[in-house]
Scaffold this motif. Structure first.
Motif, mmCIF file in Angstrom:
data_model
loop_
_atom_site.group_PDB
_atom_site.id
_atom_site.type_symbol
_atom_site.label_atom_id
_atom_site.label_comp_id
_atom_site.label_asym_id
_atom_site.label_seq_id
_atom_site.Cartn_x
_atom_site.Cartn_y
_atom_site.Cartn_z
ATOM 1 N N TYR A 36 0.846 -1.174 0.000
ATOM 2 C CA TYR A 36 0.000 0.000 0.000
ATOM 3 C C TYR A 36 0.882 1.225 0.000
ATOM 4 C CZ TYR A 36 -4.324 -2.513 1.046
ATOM 5 O OH TYR A 36 -5.421 -3.326 0.983
ATOM 6 N N GLU A 42 -3.854 11.424 3.819
ATOM 7 C CA GLU A 42 -4.752 10.591 3.030
ATOM 8 C C GLU A 42 -4.735 9.174 3.572
ATOM 9 O OE1 GLU A 42 -3.968 12.855 -1.253
ATOM 10 O OE2 GLU A 42 -3.984 10.669 -1.125
ATOM 11 N N GLY A 43 -5.749 8.390 3.193
ATOM 12 C CA GLY A 43 -5.738 6.989 3.562
ATOM 13 C C GLY A 43 -4.815 6.192 2.656
ATOM 14 N N PRO A 44 -4.348 5.029 3.119
ATOM 15 C CA PRO A 44 -3.527 4.173 2.260
ATOM 16 C C PRO A 44 -4.312 3.740 1.024
ATOM 17 C CG PRO A 44 -3.442 3.452 4.550
ATOM 18 C CD PRO A 44 -4.536 4.459 4.455
ATOM 19 N N PHE A 89 3.555 0.691 2.797
ATOM 20 C CA PHE A 89 3.301 -0.348 3.784
ATOM 21 C C PHE A 89 3.239 -1.707 3.102
ATOM 22 C CE2 PHE A 89 2.505 2.069 7.549
ATOM 23 C CZ PHE A 89 1.936 3.260 7.142
ATOM 24 N N PHE A 101 0.089 -5.534 8.958
ATOM 25 C CA PHE A 101 0.868 -4.511 8.267
ATOM 26 C C PHE A 101 2.236 -4.336 8.907
ATOM 27 C CE2 PHE A 101 -2.025 -2.398 5.308
ATOM 28 C CZ PHE A 101 -3.246 -2.909 5.697
ATOM 29 N N GLY A 102 3.208 -3.993 8.059
ATOM 30 C CA GLY A 102 4.498 -3.552 8.566
ATOM 31 C C GLY A 102 4.415 -2.108 9.015
ATOM 32 N N LYS A 103 5.547 -1.588 9.530
ATOM 33 C CA LYS A 103 5.554 -0.238 10.077
ATOM 34 C C LYS A 103 5.696 0.838 9.008
ATOM 35 C CE LYS A 103 7.346 -1.574 14.585
ATOM 36 N NZ LYS A 103 8.393 -1.361 15.611
ATOM 37 N N TYR B 35 -8.670 0.729 11.921
ATOM 38 C CA TYR B 35 -7.248 0.667 12.219
ATOM 39 C C TYR B 35 -6.841 1.968 12.904
ATOM 40 C CZ TYR B 35 -6.689 -3.071 8.691
ATOM 41 O OH TYR B 35 -6.764 -4.231 7.973
ATOM 42 N N GLN B 37 -3.180 4.318 13.188
ATOM 43 C CA GLN B 37 -1.818 4.453 12.689
ATOM 44 C C GLN B 37 -1.032 5.354 13.619
ATOM 45 O OE1 GLN B 37 -1.098 6.742 9.150
ATOM 46 N NE2 GLN B 37 1.022 6.082 9.022
ATOM 47 N N GLY B 40 6.013 4.592 14.163
ATOM 48 C CA GLY B 40 6.750 3.451 14.675
ATOM 49 C C GLY B 40 5.933 2.190 14.831
ATOM 50 N N HIS B 41 4.629 2.266 14.501
ATOM 51 C CA HIS B 41 3.773 1.079 14.653
ATOM 52 C C HIS B 41 3.032 0.698 13.391
ATOM 53 C CE1 HIS B 41 4.150 0.491 18.991
ATOM 54 N NE2 HIS B 41 4.206 1.799 19.081
ATOM 55 N N GLY B 42 3.041 1.502 12.400
ATOM 56 C CA GLY B 42 2.306 1.173 11.189
ATOM 57 C C GLY B 42 0.808 1.183 11.431
ATOM 58 N N LEU B 43 0.094 0.301 10.748
ATOM 59 C CA LEU B 43 -1.351 0.192 10.880
ATOM 60 C C LEU B 43 -1.690 -1.012 11.741
ATOM 61 C CD1 LEU B 43 -2.098 0.800 7.131
ATOM 62 C CD2 LEU B 43 -3.042 2.203 8.956
ATOM 63 N N LEU B 45 -4.869 -3.212 13.618
ATOM 64 C CA LEU B 45 -6.300 -3.473 13.573
ATOM 65 C C LEU B 45 -6.916 -3.366 14.971
ATOM 66 C CD1 LEU B 45 -8.718 -4.382 11.821
ATOM 67 C CD2 LEU B 45 -8.088 -6.741 12.387
ATOM 68 N N TYR B 48 -13.107 -5.302 13.702
ATOM 69 C CA TYR B 48 -13.614 -5.457 12.356
ATOM 70 C C TYR B 48 -15.030 -6.027 12.396
ATOM 71 C CZ TYR B 48 -12.231 -10.392 12.772
ATOM 72 O OH TYR B 48 -12.090 -11.702 13.181
ATOM 73 N N PHE B 90 -8.193 4.970 10.773
ATOM 74 C CA PHE B 90 -8.630 4.688 9.408
ATOM 75 C C PHE B 90 -9.671 3.583 9.410
ATOM 76 C CE2 PHE B 90 -5.874 7.299 6.967
ATOM 77 C CZ PHE B 90 -4.678 7.379 7.667
ATOM 78 N N GLN B 103 -8.132 -4.141 0.597
ATOM 79 C CA GLN B 103 -8.994 -3.244 1.344
ATOM 80 C C GLN B 103 -8.915 -1.826 0.796
ATOM 81 O OE1 GLN B 103 -8.103 -3.557 5.534
ATOM 82 N NE2 GLN B 103 -8.217 -5.780 5.522
ATOM 83 N N PHE B 105 -9.381 2.082 1.848
ATOM 84 C CA PHE B 105 -9.303 2.874 3.072
ATOM 85 C C PHE B 105 -10.001 4.220 2.922
ATOM 86 C CE2 PHE B 105 -6.467 0.746 6.061
ATOM 87 C CZ PHE B 105 -5.962 -0.269 5.272
ATOM 88 N N GLY B 106 -10.563 4.698 4.039
ATOM 89 C CA GLY B 106 -11.095 6.041 4.110
ATOM 90 C C GLY B 106 -9.984 7.047 4.308
ATOM 91 N N PRO B 107 -10.338 8.342 4.385
ATOM 92 C CA PRO B 107 -9.322 9.402 4.473
ATOM 93 C C PRO B 107 -8.712 9.576 5.852
ATOM 94 C CG PRO B 107 -11.504 10.349 4.462
ATOM 95 C CD PRO B 107 -11.694 8.893 4.245
#
Lengths: 111, 114
Positions: A36, A42-44, A89, A101-103, B35, B37, B40-43, B45, B48, B90, B103, B105-107
Motif C-alpha cells: 500500500y 490521506e488513507g492508504p 506499507f 501490516f508492517g511499520k 485501524y 496508525q 513506529g507502529h504502522g497500521l 487493527l 472489524y 482509518f 482493502q 481505506f477512508g481518508p
C-alpha cells in the motif's frame, strides 16, 4: 512479536533510478502479500499484490518479488518519479484471516 | 474509490470523555475495519465487522468498542478517551468480488486526546 517487518524506516532515491523496498515476514501460513502507498493526510491506497503461488507480479513501473524460502518480499519501482514519494506499507494475510501490516518505509524521490 | 467517508476528520477531546468516530460506505461492502496508525507502529487493527451486528476484536481492541447496525455504517467508540488513544484512525472495507485482501481505506480521522 512483529510478523511483518519493514526494517528500513526511510529510503532516498534519485529520480529515474530504481527504488527497492523490502519486507520480511515470520508466519509461513501467510498466502497473500500486498503493498500500500500512503500520502500525508490521506488513507492508504492499494498498489500491488502477490499470492504465495507466484514469485513475481508486475504492474507498470511496479514489480513485487516474493521469496518464500527466505520469507522476504520486495517492491521495485522503475523508474522512480517524484510523485512516488510516500510511505509504503507491506501487508500479509492468510485465508480467513486479517491483514498484518508492517511499520512502513518512507520513500523520497529527489528530482 | 469505495465511497468511504469518515467523520469527523479532526477532533480534539479531553481525557475521560467519550468519543465516537463514524465510517460510512456507499458500496454495500460486507467487511469493514477500524485501524489506528501511530509513528513506529504502522497500521494496527482495532476491530472489524463481517456483517451487520457481527463484529470481532483485532490486535489493539482494549478501550474501544464498535457497532454496526446497518451495512453502510461502522462506528468506533472510545468509552473514556485516554492520551494513549491519540492517533490517526482509518476505516477500511472489502467488497464481494474484489481480491480477498484488497482493502479500500477512508481518508482518516485525526484524534487528539488532551
Amino acid at each position: 512479536d512483529q510478523q511483518v517487518k519493514q526494517n528500513s524506516p526511510s529510503l532516498s532515491v534519485q529520480e529515474g533510478r530504481i527504488s527497492i523496498l523490502n519486507c520480511d515476514y515470520t508466519n509461513s501460513m501467510f498466502d497473500y502479500f500486498l503493498w500500500y502507498k500512503k500520502y500525508p493526510a490521506e488513507g492508504p491506497t492499494f498498489l500491488i499484490s502477490i499470492s504465495s503461488i507466484k514469485d513475481k507480479n508486475e504492474d507498470g513501473r511496479f514489480t513485487v518479488f516474493l521469496n518464500k524460502s527466505a520469507k522476504h518480499l520486495s517492491l521495485h519501482i522503475v523508474p522512480s518519479q517524484p510523485g512516488d514519494s510516500a510511505v509504503y506499507f507491506c501487508a500479509a494475510g492468510r485465508s480467513q484471516g486479517n491483514l498484518i501490516f508492517g511499520k512502513g518505509t518512507k520513500l523520497s524521490v529527489k528530482p | 474509490d469505495a465511497g468511504i467517508t469518515q467523520s469527523p476528520r479532526h477532533k480534539v477531546t479531553e481525557t475521560g470523555t467519550p468519543v465516537t468516530l463514524r465510517c460510512h460506505q456507499t458500496e454495500n461492502h460486507r467487511y469493514m475495519y477500524w485501524y489506528r496508525q501511530d509513528p513506529g507502529h504502522g497500521l494496527r487493527l482495532i476491530h472489524y465487522s463481517y456483517g451487520v451486528k457481527d463484529t470481532d476484536k483485532g490486535e489493539v481492541s482494549d478501550g474501544y468498542s464498535v457497532s454496526r447496525s446497518k451495512t453502510e455504517d461502522f462506528l468506533l467508540t472510545l468509552e473514556s478517551a485516554t492520551s494513549s488513544q491519540t492517533s490517526v484512525y482509518f476505516c477500511a472495507t472489502i467488497g464481494v468480488g474484489q481480491g480477498y485482501y484488497e482493502q479500500y481505506f477512508g481518508p482518516g480521522t485525526r484524534l487528539t486526546v488532551t
